[in-house]
Design a protein around this motif. Sequence first.
Motif, PDB file in Angstrom:
ATOM      1  N   PRO A   9     -49.928 120.880 -19.670  1.00  0.00           N
ATOM      2  CA  PRO A   9     -49.945 119.420 -19.800  1.00  0.00           C
ATOM      3  C   PRO A   9     -49.548 118.966 -21.196  1.00  0.00           C
ATOM      4  O   PRO A   9     -49.790 119.668 -22.186  1.00  0.00           O
ATOM      5  CB  PRO A   9     -51.404 119.052 -19.501  1.00  0.00           C
ATOM      6  CG  PRO A   9     -51.936 120.191 -18.693  1.00  0.00           C
ATOM      7  CD  PRO A   9     -51.230 121.413 -19.227  1.00  0.00           C
ATOM      8  N   GLY A  10     -48.918 117.798 -21.246  1.00  0.00           N
ATOM      9  CA  GLY A  10     -48.510 117.279 -22.553  1.00  0.00           C
ATOM     10  C   GLY A  10     -47.616 116.069 -22.423  1.00  0.00           C
ATOM     11  O   GLY A  10     -47.677 115.330 -21.429  1.00  0.00           O
ATOM     12  N   GLY A  11     -46.755 115.874 -23.415  1.00  0.00           N
ATOM     13  CA  GLY A  11     -45.823 114.764 -23.423  1.00  0.00           C
ATOM     14  C   GLY A  11     -44.649 115.019 -22.499  1.00  0.00           C
ATOM     15  O   GLY A  11     -44.640 115.996 -21.736  1.00  0.00           O
ATOM     16  N   PRO A  12     -43.638 114.156 -22.546  1.00  0.00           N
ATOM     17  CA  PRO A  12     -42.484 114.328 -21.659  1.00  0.00           C
ATOM     18  C   PRO A  12     -41.831 115.703 -21.758  1.00  0.00           C
ATOM     19  O   PRO A  12     -41.274 116.200 -20.771  1.00  0.00           O
ATOM     20  CB  PRO A  12     -41.534 113.220 -22.126  1.00  0.00           C
ATOM     21  CG  PRO A  12     -42.434 112.164 -22.672  1.00  0.00           C
ATOM     22  CD  PRO A  12     -43.553 112.902 -23.329  1.00  0.00           C
ATOM     23  N   GLU A  13     -41.924 116.313 -22.936  1.00  0.00           N
ATOM     24  CA  GLU A  13     -41.328 117.642 -23.116  1.00  0.00           C
ATOM     25  C   GLU A  13     -42.026 118.704 -22.277  1.00  0.00           C
ATOM     26  O   GLU A  13     -41.501 119.832 -22.118  1.00  0.00           O
ATOM     27  CB  GLU A  13     -41.364 118.047 -24.589  1.00  0.00           C
ATOM     28  CG  GLU A  13     -42.743 118.330 -25.167  1.00  0.00           C
ATOM     29  CD  GLU A  13     -43.549 117.076 -25.510  1.00  0.00           C
ATOM     30  OE1 GLU A  13     -44.718 117.218 -25.872  1.00  0.00           O
ATOM     31  OE2 GLU A  13     -42.973 115.959 -25.411  1.00  0.00           O
ATOM     32  N   ALA A  14     -43.189 118.386 -21.705  1.00  0.00           N
ATOM     33  CA  ALA A  14     -43.904 119.342 -20.854  1.00  0.00           C
ATOM     34  C   ALA A  14     -43.229 119.531 -19.504  1.00  0.00           C
ATOM     35  O   ALA A  14     -43.554 120.466 -18.763  1.00  0.00           O
ATOM     36  CB  ALA A  14     -45.349 118.880 -20.649  1.00  0.00           C
ATOM     37  N   LEU A  15     -42.284 118.646 -19.151  1.00  0.00           N
ATOM     38  CA  LEU A  15     -41.572 118.748 -17.879  1.00  0.00           C
ATOM     39  C   LEU A  15     -40.444 119.764 -18.001  1.00  0.00           C
ATOM     40  O   LEU A  15     -39.561 119.616 -18.845  1.00  0.00           O
ATOM     41  CB  LEU A  15     -41.009 117.382 -17.483  1.00  0.00           C
ATOM     42  CG  LEU A  15     -42.029 116.250 -17.323  1.00  0.00           C
ATOM     43  CD1 LEU A  15     -41.319 114.934 -17.052  1.00  0.00           C
ATOM     44  CD2 LEU A  15     -43.026 116.557 -16.210  1.00  0.00           C
ATOM     45  N   VAL A  16     -40.472 120.795 -17.158  1.00  0.00           N
ATOM     46  CA  VAL A  16     -39.531 121.913 -17.267  1.00  0.00           C
ATOM     47  C   VAL A  16     -38.789 122.092 -15.939  1.00  0.00           C
ATOM     48  O   VAL A  16     -39.409 122.173 -14.868  1.00  0.00           O
ATOM     49  CB  VAL A  16     -40.270 123.221 -17.634  1.00  0.00           C
ATOM     50  CG1 VAL A  16     -39.279 124.371 -17.729  1.00  0.00           C
ATOM     51  CG2 VAL A  16     -41.035 123.057 -18.942  1.00  0.00           C
ATOM     52  N   TRP A  17     -37.461 122.142 -16.014  1.00  0.00           N
ATOM     53  CA  TRP A  17     -36.615 122.389 -14.847  1.00  0.00           C
ATOM     54  C   TRP A  17     -36.642 123.880 -14.559  1.00  0.00           C
ATOM     55  O   TRP A  17     -36.139 124.689 -15.336  1.00  0.00           O
ATOM     56  CB  TRP A  17     -35.211 121.895 -15.149  1.00  0.00           C
ATOM     57  CG  TRP A  17     -34.209 121.930 -14.039  1.00  0.00           C
ATOM     58  CD1 TRP A  17     -33.033 122.618 -14.036  1.00  0.00           C
ATOM     59  CD2 TRP A  17     -34.240 121.207 -12.805  1.00  0.00           C
ATOM     60  NE1 TRP A  17     -32.341 122.381 -12.874  1.00  0.00           N
ATOM     61  CE2 TRP A  17     -33.058 121.507 -12.098  1.00  0.00           C
ATOM     62  CE3 TRP A  17     -35.155 120.340 -12.225  1.00  0.00           C
ATOM     63  CZ2 TRP A  17     -32.767 120.982 -10.843  1.00  0.00           C
ATOM     64  CZ3 TRP A  17     -34.872 119.811 -10.963  1.00  0.00           C
ATOM     65  CH2 TRP A  17     -33.688 120.134 -10.297  1.00  0.00           C
ATOM     66  N   ALA A 299     -31.591 108.495 -13.606  1.00  0.00           N
ATOM     67  CA  ALA A 299     -31.451 109.643 -14.502  1.00  0.00           C
ATOM     68  C   ALA A 299     -31.319 110.890 -13.646  1.00  0.00           C
ATOM     69  O   ALA A 299     -31.724 110.901 -12.477  1.00  0.00           O
ATOM     70  CB  ALA A 299     -32.659 109.761 -15.431  1.00  0.00           C
ATOM     71  N   LYS A 300     -30.753 111.938 -14.199  1.00  0.00           N
ATOM     72  CA  LYS A 300     -30.683 113.207 -13.490  1.00  0.00           C
ATOM     73  C   LYS A 300     -32.093 113.771 -13.323  1.00  0.00           C
ATOM     74  O   LYS A 300     -32.929 113.669 -14.228  1.00  0.00           O
ATOM     75  CB  LYS A 300     -29.816 114.206 -14.258  1.00  0.00           C
ATOM     76  CG  LYS A 300     -28.324 113.952 -14.140  1.00  0.00           C
ATOM     77  CD  LYS A 300     -27.841 114.285 -12.740  1.00  0.00           C
ATOM     78  CE  LYS A 300     -26.320 114.219 -12.645  1.00  0.00           C
ATOM     79  NZ  LYS A 300     -25.867 114.522 -11.258  1.00  0.00           N
ATOM     80  N   LEU A 301     -32.340 114.367 -12.158  1.00  0.00           N
ATOM     81  CA  LEU A 301     -33.647 114.949 -11.898  1.00  0.00           C
ATOM     82  C   LEU A 301     -34.037 115.950 -12.976  1.00  0.00           C
ATOM     83  O   LEU A 301     -35.195 115.986 -13.427  1.00  0.00           O
ATOM     84  CB  LEU A 301     -33.647 115.612 -10.519  1.00  0.00           C
ATOM     85  CG  LEU A 301     -34.936 116.285 -10.045  1.00  0.00           C
ATOM     86  CD1 LEU A 301     -36.107 115.329 -10.095  1.00  0.00           C
ATOM     87  CD2 LEU A 301     -34.752 116.817  -8.622  1.00  0.00           C
ATOM     88  N   ALA A 302     -33.087 116.745 -13.418  1.00  0.00           N
ATOM     89  CA  ALA A 302     -33.378 117.736 -14.463  1.00  0.00           C
ATOM     90  C   ALA A 302     -33.747 117.080 -15.790  1.00  0.00           C
ATOM     91  O   ALA A 302     -34.342 117.728 -16.657  1.00  0.00           O
ATOM     92  CB  ALA A 302     -32.176 118.660 -14.651  1.00  0.00           C
ATOM     93  N   ASP A 303     -33.397 115.787 -15.957  1.00  0.00           N
ATOM     94  CA  ASP A 303     -33.694 115.058 -17.188  1.00  0.00           C
ATOM     95  C   ASP A 303     -34.882 114.119 -16.998  1.00  0.00           C
ATOM     96  O   ASP A 303     -34.940 113.027 -17.598  1.00  0.00           O
ATOM     97  CB  ASP A 303     -32.470 114.251 -17.635  1.00  0.00           C
ATOM     98  CG  ASP A 303     -31.272 115.133 -17.946  1.00  0.00           C
ATOM     99  OD1 ASP A 303     -31.493 116.263 -18.421  1.00  0.00           O
ATOM    100  OD2 ASP A 303     -30.130 114.706 -17.701  1.00  0.00           O
ATOM    101  N   ALA A 304     -35.843 114.525 -16.207  1.00  0.00           N
ATOM    102  CA  ALA A 304     -36.995 113.673 -15.902  1.00  0.00           C
ATOM    103  C   ALA A 304     -37.752 113.258 -17.163  1.00  0.00           C
ATOM    104  O   ALA A 304     -38.350 112.176 -17.201  1.00  0.00           O
ATOM    105  CB  ALA A 304     -37.937 114.394 -14.942  1.00  0.00           C
ATOM    106  N   ALA A 305     -37.717 114.085 -18.193  1.00  0.00           N
ATOM    107  CA  ALA A 305     -38.435 113.747 -19.427  1.00  0.00           C
ATOM    108  C   ALA A 305     -37.929 112.431 -20.012  1.00  0.00           C
ATOM    109  O   ALA A 305     -38.717 111.618 -20.519  1.00  0.00           O
ATOM    110  CB  ALA A 305     -38.299 114.877 -20.451  1.00  0.00           C
ATOM    111  N   ASP A 306     -36.620 112.203 -19.953  1.00  0.00           N
ATOM    112  CA  ASP A 306     -36.067 110.953 -20.479  1.00  0.00           C
ATOM    113  C   ASP A 306     -36.579 109.755 -19.687  1.00  0.00           C
ATOM    114  O   ASP A 306     -36.876 108.700 -20.254  1.00  0.00           O
ATOM    115  CB  ASP A 306     -34.534 110.985 -20.437  1.00  0.00           C
ATOM    116  CG  ASP A 306     -33.943 112.012 -21.383  1.00  0.00           C
ATOM    117  OD1 ASP A 306     -34.614 112.352 -22.383  1.00  0.00           O
ATOM    118  OD2 ASP A 306     -32.817 112.471 -21.116  1.00  0.00           O
ATOM    119  N   ALA A 307     -36.673 109.908 -18.369  1.00  0.00           N
ATOM    120  CA  ALA A 307     -37.187 108.825 -17.537  1.00  0.00           C
ATOM    121  C   ALA A 307     -38.655 108.548 -17.846  1.00  0.00           C
ATOM    122  O   ALA A 307     -39.089 107.396 -17.880  1.00  0.00           O
ATOM    123  CB  ALA A 307     -37.010 109.173 -16.063  1.00  0.00           C
TER     124      ALA A 307
END
Length: 324
Positions: A9-17, A299-307
């Motif tokens: 768990p964490g910030g948007p950077e915690a989302l990993v493709w 946004a691209k699914l792989a770029d969910a952190a940006d969303a």
Amino acid sequence: MHAITIPKPGGPEALVWSEVPDPEPGPGEVVVEVSASAVNRADLLQRQGHYPPPPGAPAYPGLECSGVVAALGRGVTGWQVGDEVCALLAGGGYAERVAVPAGQLLPVPAGVDVVDAAALPEVACTVWSNVVRLARLAEGETLLVHGGGSGIGTFAIQLGVALGATVVVTARAGKHERLRELGATHTIDYREQDFVEEVRRVTDGRGADVILDIMGAAYLPRNVAALATGGRLVVIGMQGGRKGELDLGMLLAKRGTIHATALRSRPLDEKAEIVRGVREQVWPLVESGAVRPVVHGRAKLADAADAHRLIETSDHLGKVLLVR
């Protein structure tokens, strides 16, 4: 297949493709080849470790999706491989494929792009089940919607107007013009104006018959103050905290009611009942153009952190989609 995972768990950077196993349809399920998903506040809470998926749900975030039926489980009727659908999910929308109980599927409404349809299931089911089914909003009544610029808010405005209600919303000042275009009769800048005073002013002192609230504790006393006699307050979020002060004397004098509901954790049969109601009562409004998905961007699914970063700023209006 690939999906967005949350190793820690964490910030948007915690989302990993990540590469993950393909889902298989269980009895009564279908597998959907995902075209798009949408970002909800609950996804941000899950990413932060505060809102785990219910037992049996996929570990990946994503409470809705759209796409094409790719496989049918045993006992599924009424759907065929190749059907364009959108779906209400308990999780797993941030993936290339997801297994969905058949009772939570909806056809893509006529006139709506299959990608944009991903903006509909969660908001349609949430707003209809709370504003119509639970709070019984009627023609001629006043609906107060907090967070008018959100996906929930933009949908609630349109549905309220379609049902013949006067819709009042709170939102940042920069969003007011667009919200009035969607049908809001009165817009309130929650940073500069007292929404209780404004609601009383625009209703000639009567108050709001139904209030749809995402803030929880922070707004509880003022929401009760803003209710009309016989008014119904429905709390669907706690962005302003869990514990607040309630003036029971004021609530009693107004013969008001307070409901607090969640959708994700409901049993499958309850979700299926809500989905049926949405298909019968809301989908015709969507297909007629009276209610439409409001999409801020993709946004691209792989770029969910940006969303997720965009949603955290609250600068969006409507839904942010994640596209394959």
